[in-house]
Design a protein around this motif. Structure first.
Motif, PDB file in Angstrom:
ATOM      1  N   ASN A  40       0.813  -1.215   0.000  1.00 21.60           N
ATOM      2  CA  ASN A  40       0.000   0.000   0.000  1.00 21.60           C
ATOM      3  C   ASN A  40       0.851   1.272   0.000  1.00 21.60           C
ATOM      4  O   ASN A  40       0.393   2.317  -0.443  1.00 21.60           O
ATOM      5  CB  ASN A  40      -0.956   0.012   1.186  1.00 21.60           C
ATOM      6  N   GLN A  41       2.078   1.174   0.462  1.00 21.79           N
ATOM      7  CA  GLN A  41       2.975   2.334   0.509  1.00 21.79           C
ATOM      8  C   GLN A  41       3.735   2.555  -0.798  1.00 21.79           C
ATOM      9  O   GLN A  41       4.280   3.627  -1.005  1.00 21.79           O
ATOM     10  CB  GLN A  41       3.988   2.183   1.648  1.00 21.79           C
ATOM     11  N   HIS A  42       3.798   1.544  -1.649  1.00 22.85           N
ATOM     12  CA  HIS A  42       4.591   1.641  -2.872  1.00 22.85           C
ATOM     13  C   HIS A  42       3.752   1.261  -4.091  1.00 22.85           C
ATOM     14  O   HIS A  42       3.361   0.108  -4.255  1.00 22.85           O
ATOM     15  CB  HIS A  42       5.819   0.721  -2.800  1.00 22.85           C
ATOM     16  N   ARG A  43       3.517   2.227  -4.933  1.00 22.92           N
ATOM     17  CA  ARG A  43       2.707   2.010  -6.138  1.00 22.92           C
ATOM     18  C   ARG A  43       3.311   0.926  -7.030  1.00 22.92           C
ATOM     19  O   ARG A  43       2.585   0.123  -7.610  1.00 22.92           O
ATOM     20  CB  ARG A  43       2.573   3.335  -6.904  1.00 22.92           C
ATOM     21  N   GLU A  44       4.645   0.886  -7.124  1.00 21.03           N
ATOM     22  CA  GLU A  44       5.270  -0.113  -8.000  1.00 21.03           C
ATOM     23  C   GLU A  44       5.005  -1.536  -7.504  1.00 21.03           C
ATOM     24  O   GLU A  44       4.823  -2.452  -8.314  1.00 21.03           O
ATOM     25  CB  GLU A  44       6.770   0.143  -8.146  1.00 21.03           C
ATOM     26  N   LEU A  45       4.941  -1.732  -6.188  1.00 19.60           N
ATOM     27  CA  LEU A  45       4.614  -3.058  -5.663  1.00 19.60           C
ATOM     28  C   LEU A  45       3.149  -3.396  -5.935  1.00 19.60           C
ATOM     29  O   LEU A  45       2.815  -4.543  -6.251  1.00 19.60           O
ATOM     30  CB  LEU A  45       4.896  -3.134  -4.161  1.00 19.60           C
ATOM     31  N   HIS A  46       2.294  -2.415  -5.820  1.00 21.62           N
ATOM     32  CA  HIS A  46       0.873  -2.612  -6.115  1.00 21.62           C
ATOM     33  C   HIS A  46       0.686  -3.029  -7.569  1.00 21.62           C
ATOM     34  O   HIS A  46      -0.053  -3.973  -7.876  1.00 21.62           O
ATOM     35  CB  HIS A  46       0.112  -1.315  -5.822  1.00 21.62           C
ATOM     36  N   ASP A  47       1.382  -2.340  -8.467  1.00 24.35           N
ATOM     37  CA  ASP A  47       1.299  -2.675  -9.895  1.00 24.35           C
ATOM     38  C   ASP A  47       1.865  -4.067 -10.172  1.00 24.35           C
ATOM     39  O   ASP A  47       1.319  -4.824 -10.980  1.00 24.35           O
ATOM     40  CB  ASP A  47       2.027  -1.631 -10.730  1.00 24.35           C
ATOM     41  N   GLU A  48       2.964  -4.391  -9.502  1.00 23.04           N
ATOM     42  CA  GLU A  48       3.577  -5.715  -9.680  1.00 23.04           C
ATOM     43  C   GLU A  48       2.646  -6.814  -9.171  1.00 23.04           C
ATOM     44  O   GLU A  48       2.547  -7.882  -9.775  1.00 23.04           O
ATOM     45  CB  GLU A  48       4.925  -5.770  -8.949  1.00 23.04           C
ATOM     46  N   LEU A  49       1.945  -6.556  -8.085  1.00 22.97           N
ATOM     47  CA  LEU A  49       0.980  -7.524  -7.553  1.00 22.97           C
ATOM     48  C   LEU A  49      -0.122  -7.804  -8.574  1.00 22.97           C
ATOM     49  O   LEU A  49      -0.462  -8.963  -8.827  1.00 22.97           O
ATOM     50  CB  LEU A  49       0.372  -7.001  -6.249  1.00 22.97           C
TER      51      LEU A  49
END
Length: 62
Positions: free
Chosen positions: A13-22
């Protein structure tokens, strides 16, 4: 360091790039959300991944 779904969710939730990767993992591998989060943990956090230190900091705050 152990996998913790709550900590991992906060990190995502703190990192958009991780959200996109998920989202990408869910679509490409056809995984349900919980398994995709675990896969993301192993690729981005575990074994000196780029988000390991932030994950550890969130883990300490709990």
């Amino acid at each position: 360091m152990k996998y913790n779904k709550t900590v991992m969710t906060k990190l995502i939730n703190q990192h958009r790039e991780l959200h996109d990767e998920l989202k990408k993992i869910k679509v490409e591998m056809g995984l349900e959300k919980n398994l995709a989060i675990k896969a993301l943990y192993h690729s981005a956090v575990a074994d000196n991944g780029p988000f390991m230190l932030e994950y550890q900091e969130l883990e300490r705050r709990q």
